[in-house]
Write a protein that holds these residues in place. Structure first.
Motif, PDB file in Angstrom:
ATOM      1  N   PRO A  83      -8.459  34.073  86.130  1.00  0.00           N
ATOM      2  CA  PRO A  83      -7.735  34.889  85.020  1.00  0.00           C
ATOM      3  C   PRO A  83      -8.186  36.462  85.062  1.00  0.00           C
ATOM      4  O   PRO A  83      -9.337  36.693  84.953  1.00  0.00           O
ATOM      5  N   PRO A  84      -7.119  37.353  85.245  1.00  0.00           N
ATOM      6  CA  PRO A  84      -7.693  38.936  85.084  1.00  0.00           C
ATOM      7  C   PRO A  84      -8.599  39.212  83.951  1.00  0.00           C
ATOM      8  O   PRO A  84      -9.519  39.843  84.214  1.00  0.00           O
ATOM      9  N   GLU A  85      -8.327  38.697  82.774  1.00  0.00           N
ATOM     10  CA  GLU A  85      -9.308  38.854  81.810  1.00  0.00           C
ATOM     11  C   GLU A  85     -10.719  38.539  81.957  1.00  0.00           C
ATOM     12  O   GLU A  85     -11.903  39.111  81.644  1.00  0.00           O
ATOM     13  N   PHE A  86     -10.900  37.437  82.540  1.00  0.00           N
ATOM     14  CA  PHE A  86     -12.150  36.848  83.017  1.00  0.00           C
ATOM     15  C   PHE A  86     -12.805  37.646  84.085  1.00  0.00           C
ATOM     16  O   PHE A  86     -14.003  37.879  83.925  1.00  0.00           O
ATOM     17  N   ALA A  87     -12.015  38.146  85.127  1.00  0.00           N
ATOM     18  CA  ALA A  87     -12.480  39.080  86.249  1.00  0.00           C
ATOM     19  C   ALA A  87     -12.997  40.417  85.664  1.00  0.00           C
ATOM     20  O   ALA A  87     -13.922  41.042  86.042  1.00  0.00           O
ATOM     21  N   ASN A  88     -12.320  40.905  84.645  1.00  0.00           N
ATOM     22  CA  ASN A  88     -12.692  42.091  84.058  1.00  0.00           C
ATOM     23  C   ASN A  88     -14.120  41.891  83.245  1.00  0.00           C
ATOM     24  O   ASN A  88     -14.900  42.849  82.989  1.00  0.00           O
ATOM     25  N   GLN A  89     -14.234  40.707  82.786  1.00  0.00           N
ATOM     26  CA  GLN A  89     -15.614  40.720  82.007  1.00  0.00           C
ATOM     27  C   GLN A  89     -16.517  40.606  83.022  1.00  0.00           C
ATOM     28  O   GLN A  89     -17.879  41.389  82.805  1.00  0.00           O
ATOM     29  N   PHE A 127     -17.239  47.049  98.043  1.00  0.00           N
ATOM     30  CA  PHE A 127     -16.942  45.892  97.485  1.00  0.00           C
ATOM     31  C   PHE A 127     -16.330  45.061  98.597  1.00  0.00           C
ATOM     32  O   PHE A 127     -15.265  45.068  99.122  1.00  0.00           O
ATOM     33  N   LEU A 128     -16.874  43.440  98.267  1.00  0.00           N
ATOM     34  CA  LEU A 128     -16.451  42.588  99.124  1.00  0.00           C
ATOM     35  C   LEU A 128     -16.110  41.373  98.143  1.00  0.00           C
ATOM     36  O   LEU A 128     -16.898  41.046  97.606  1.00  0.00           O
ATOM     37  N   ASP A 129     -15.026  40.964  98.432  1.00  0.00           N
ATOM     38  CA  ASP A 129     -14.634  39.338  97.545  1.00  0.00           C
ATOM     39  C   ASP A 129     -14.473  38.539  98.976  1.00  0.00           C
ATOM     40  O   ASP A 129     -13.461  38.564  99.709  1.00  0.00           O
ATOM     41  N   PHE A 138      -9.661  40.182  91.559  1.00  0.00           N
ATOM     42  CA  PHE A 138     -11.164  41.166  91.869  1.00  0.00           C
ATOM     43  C   PHE A 138     -10.712  42.375  92.352  1.00  0.00           C
ATOM     44  O   PHE A 138     -11.224  43.621  91.686  1.00  0.00           O
ATOM     45  N   LEU A 139     -10.132  42.387  93.407  1.00  0.00           N
ATOM     46  CA  LEU A 139      -9.903  43.608  94.385  1.00  0.00           C
ATOM     47  C   LEU A 139      -8.960  44.602  93.656  1.00  0.00           C
ATOM     48  O   LEU A 139      -9.153  45.777  93.501  1.00  0.00           O
ATOM     49  N   ARG A 140      -7.943  43.770  93.089  1.00  0.00           N
ATOM     50  CA  ARG A 140      -6.903  44.735  92.216  1.00  0.00           C
ATOM     51  C   ARG A 140      -7.713  45.466  91.036  1.00  0.00           C
ATOM     52  O   ARG A 140      -7.324  46.595  90.865  1.00  0.00           O
ATOM     53  N   GLU A 141      -8.375  44.744  90.496  1.00  0.00           N
ATOM     54  CA  GLU A 141      -9.077  45.372  88.972  1.00  0.00           C
ATOM     55  C   GLU A 141     -10.239  46.401  89.546  1.00  0.00           C
ATOM     56  O   GLU A 141     -10.318  47.499  88.743  1.00  0.00           O
TER      57      GLU A 141
END
Length: 547
Positions: free
Chosen positions: A30-36, A62-64, A72-75
């Motif tokens: 989830p985007p919220e989790f990625a931002n955390q 950065f590498l995913d 992750f890449l978007r954020e």
């Protein structure tokens, strides 16, 4: 290009919150989790770089390496676009720099590669007319995917007659091997071109640095590796019986020598998991884990995704040597303050900070523990599916057999091992104990006191053997205490309640009846410690409704 055209955050709804997971093995973050996780990275970077803001540094890469939705890449790109505004004022120049020089991904499948490119470049093709990047010359851009094949080894060998010479030859039997890198079975994963192989490129190599250089056409040293790797191979098993693979992704990420690794994984590695012993030992003893954020409650963190034992994310710092700051999350909110502690005090990670002082008091006494008393799995050599006859009639030397959902009878001569245990008083405990509840509160089943003349299949462990019924009954009561089950909970990360989960439980003499009150007093537990212990473990006499 206007700022509104590029900015993706704040759109309602965010499409990446609406995507259903393909499976419990490849979970969309989830985007919220990625931002955390990115907030944790930002804080760690500032601590290591005299307060510098990572999003204002145009040289950080950065590498995913297992991108799925591209979140992750978007954020990361969104944060960099804001942070680099002063150093690269032109928006298009800034976006091109970020997407071509700083942000990279390796897709886990062809489908997720396309999804990630749409998330990051706003286009299926990085060099397409709708792409927000204008400097790519390839369709993939910096999100790589190519089909990778498994490397089969260990095939069974069989004799085959050469039709020309008549000689016997030993040949490999197709479909009987396993992958040298991930352990996938050839029978389950040898597939035609129309199906995904799930041979993830990031872990199917013996030289990860050379592999990544080949993928991106240049040797890029990544400062940050971040993401959510595939968790397991469902190789005919399921859930906890499937083979975990996320540890291979973690290890290869570290082998690339980044400054930071930030990953979310199942938390089962804290105390258990097939093939995770060496990984757990390395993680706990390296002293390079700086932050660990733990979500013990089922469905917390990833709503709707059933991951037994919960999930967690960690930040590994290549240049750090010290204690790890551990934060427990509950219903999406911090539970208490983070606590810095050494992770290698025990052979497993004690996940709740409040439990540490209790365990220290118990272990400081130096008593022998129950793993020496509790039997290994399959105590009498009989599998779960084995059943005897429905009655003892006609059996010369009948033994009452406790099995899966029934009691049957066998002749003593049919007991393959430990037949001498048949004549003891025994306490049986189920080898699997768990519910579908979001929070486990029992941890062990109710003990069964079995008289002489009994045995069991591997459905049960023999938790103890005694010469008298009185001792067996007292021991049974001991195993029912909250105190014992709390200590078991510190090592029990899944439904499996094998011998190892008893390794923190003192093996006390059964000459007296042990109660929770006596045990709290024996080890000097405080009111707060007792309150915490009892908040985690329900009394067996209470009938709780599973949710």
């Amino acid at each position: 290009m206007s700022q509104a055209t590029f900015s993706l955050r704040g759109r309602n709804p965010d499409v990446l919150t609406c995507i259903a997971n393909l499976s419990n093995d490849e979970v969309f973050t989830p985007p919220e989790f990625a931002n955390q996780m990115l907030d944790t990275l930002e804080a760690a970077w500032a601590e290591a770089n005299e307060g510098a803001n990572i999003w204002e540094d145009q040289s950080v890469t950065f590498l995913d390496p297992f991108t799925k939705s591209g979140v992750f890449l978007r954020e990361i790109t969104s944060r960099l676009a804001e942070g680099l505004a002063s150093s690269i004022p032109d928006l298009q120049e800034r976006v091109d720099h970020i997407l071509t020089k700083q942000v990279y991904g390796i897709a886990v499948t062809e489908l997720t590669g396309m999804l990630a490119r749409r998330s990051l470049y706003c286009s299926k093709f990085a060099n397409g007319k709708h792409s927000i990047a204008k400097s790519f010359t390839t369709e993939d851009g910096n999100i790589w995917f190519e089909r990778t094949e498994h490397t089969w080894k260990g095939r069974e060998r069989a004799l085959q007659v050469d039709t020309i010479t008549g000689n016997e030859l030993k040949v490999d039997v197709a479909g009987t091997g396993r992958c040298a890198f991930c352990g996938a079975s050839e029978e389950g994963y040898a597939r035609g071109d129309e199906l995904e192989t799930y041979a993830y490129s990031f872990i199917h190599t013996s030289d990860i640095k050379a592999r990544v250089a080949q993928q991106f056409g240049v040797e890029v040293h990544f400062d940050v590796i971040i993401g959510n790797p595939p968790y397991q191979l469902d190789d005919g098993g399921h859930g906890n019986s499937a083979t975990p693979i996320y540890q291979h992704f973690v290890e290869n990420a570290m082998a690339l020598d980044p400054k930071f690794v930030v990953m979310v994984t199942p938390s089962r590695w804290f105390a258990g998991g097939r093939g995770l012993d060496k990984f757990r030992s390395r993680m706990l003893s390296s002293h390079q884990l700086k932050y660990l954020v733990d979500f013990p409650k089922l469905y917390d963190g990833f709503p709707g995704v059933k991951i037994r034992g919960g999930i967690s994310y960690f930040l590994w710092d290549r240049d750090y040597k010290g204690p790890c700051w551990i934060q427990t999350m509950w219903d999406g909110k911090p539970l208490g303050e983070p606590v810095a502690r050494s992770l290698d005090a025990y052979d497993v990670l004690v996940r709740r900070n409040e439990a540490v002082s209790i365990l220290e008091k118990v272990s400081s006494v130096g008593e022998q523990t129950l793993e020496l008393r509790v039997s290994p799995g399959k105590p009498f050599g009989l599998r779960t599916f084995f059943h005897g006859r429905p009655s003892a009639t006609g059996i010369e030397d009948p033994v009452r057999l406790y099995g899966s959902q029934r009691i049957s009878y066998v002749d003593r001569s049919e007991i393959p091992q430990n037949a001498d245990w048949v004549d003891d008083w025994k306490v049986f405990m189920t080898a699997v104990q768990g519910t579908s509840a979001a929070v486990e509160t029992k941890f062990l089943s109710k003990p069964i006191v079995a008289e002489p003349g009994t045995a069991s299949t591997e459905t049960y462990l023999v938790a103890g053997r005694f010469k008298s019924e009185a001792e067996a009954q007292r021991y049974s009561a001991y195993l029912r205490t909250r105190f014992v089950r709390f200590l078991v909970s510190l090592r029990k990360s899944t439904q499996h309640a094998n011998r190892d989960v008893y390794s923190f439980v003192p093996d006390l003499p059964q000459s007296e009846h042990w109660t929770d009150a006596k045990l709290y007093a024996r080890y000097g537990l405080t009111k707060d410690e007792i309150a915490f212990l009892e908040s985690q473990v329900a009394a067996h006499d209470e009938e709780l409704v599973d949710e």
